[in-house]
Design a protein around this motif. Structure first.
Motif, mmCIF file in Angstrom:
data_model
loop_
_atom_site.group_PDB
_atom_site.id
_atom_site.type_symbol
_atom_site.label_atom_id
_atom_site.label_comp_id
_atom_site.label_asym_id
_atom_site.label_seq_id
_atom_site.Cartn_x
_atom_site.Cartn_y
_atom_site.Cartn_z
ATOM 1 N N CYS A 3 44.847 10.171 1.617
ATOM 2 C CA CYS A 3 46.302 10.175 1.767
ATOM 3 C C CYS A 3 46.625 10.005 3.259
ATOM 4 C CB CYS A 3 46.876 11.499 1.256
ATOM 5 S SG CYS A 3 48.602 11.766 1.747
ATOM 6 N N CYS A 6 48.335 13.587 4.578
ATOM 7 C CA CYS A 6 47.627 14.871 4.699
ATOM 8 C C CYS A 6 46.104 14.717 4.635
ATOM 9 C CB CYS A 6 48.107 15.841 3.609
ATOM 10 S SG CYS A 6 47.504 15.412 1.955
ATOM 11 N N ASN A 8 44.232 14.095 2.247
ATOM 12 C CA ASN A 8 43.614 14.489 0.984
ATOM 13 C C ASN A 8 42.827 13.297 0.434
ATOM 14 O OD1 ASN A 8 43.106 16.077 -1.342
ATOM 15 N ND2 ASN A 8 44.783 15.041 -2.420
ATOM 16 N N CYS A 34 50.133 16.716 -1.305
ATOM 17 C CA CYS A 34 51.394 16.835 -0.569
ATOM 18 C C CYS A 34 52.555 16.185 -1.308
ATOM 19 C CB CYS A 34 51.267 16.253 0.841
ATOM 20 S SG CYS A 34 51.146 14.453 0.894
#
Ligand SMILES: [Zn+2]
Length: 166
Positions: A3, A6, A8, A34
């Motif tokens: 991501c 964030c 991720n 997020c």
């Protein structure tokens, strides 16, 4: 793919659609951590094989740089160059190849450049096709004239044929 917000490591595809006339897929993704959304574009890789045999990713900016020199002093804008590079890439991708010789990329430039500016075309063709004599230019100009007559295109100033008496 991480991501971009964030970092991720996971994301969920929420929408997929074809883009660029089917040569690309655009995916809208959502990060489950997020909740933010981002887009990815998936295309087939297109490699240009150089004379040395080494491959490199196809690059529109290389096309533009190659053509820009031939367009010096001509009424050709950066937008024109960007469109030309896009057309060259789309034509190559439409042919369905994953690899293309650098030489063939040059060939793929000639036709859109001819339609953009005939003087720039002659300059590019003279270097690219290795014109060695006035005869080579004469032949290329003759071809341009015939194509102009076919399409009713105006012959650029300086290339006009002297009026012949009937
Ligand atoms: Zn996230």
């Amino acid at each position: 793919m991480f991501c971009p917000y964030c970092r991720n490591a996971d994301s969920r595809v929420v929408d997929s659609r074809l883009a660029d006339d089917g040569s690309a897929i655009r995916r809208r993704r959502q990060c489950p951590q997020c909740g933010r959304r981002f887009s990815t574009v998936e295309t087939t890789t297109l490699s240009v094989i150089k004379r040395s045999g080494a491959g490199e990713p196809f690059s529109r900016s290389k096309i533009i740089n190659g053509v820009r020199k031939a367009c010096q002093g001509r009424p050709v804008t950066e937008d024109d160059l960007a469109l030309l590079a896009q057309e060259v890439e789309e034509n190559i991708r439409a042919s369905g190849v994953a690899e293309i010789d650098a030489h063939e990329v040059g060939l793929a430039i000639l036709e859109p450049l001819r339609q953009l500016d005939q003087i720039a075309y002659l300059r590019f063709a003279s270097v690219y096709q290795g014109f060695e004599s006035l005869d080579d230019f004469e032949e290329a100009i003759g071809t341009l004239r015939r194509q102009n007559e076919d399409t009713g295109q105006r012959v650029p100033t300086g290339l006009q044929r002297p009026l012949t008496a009937h």
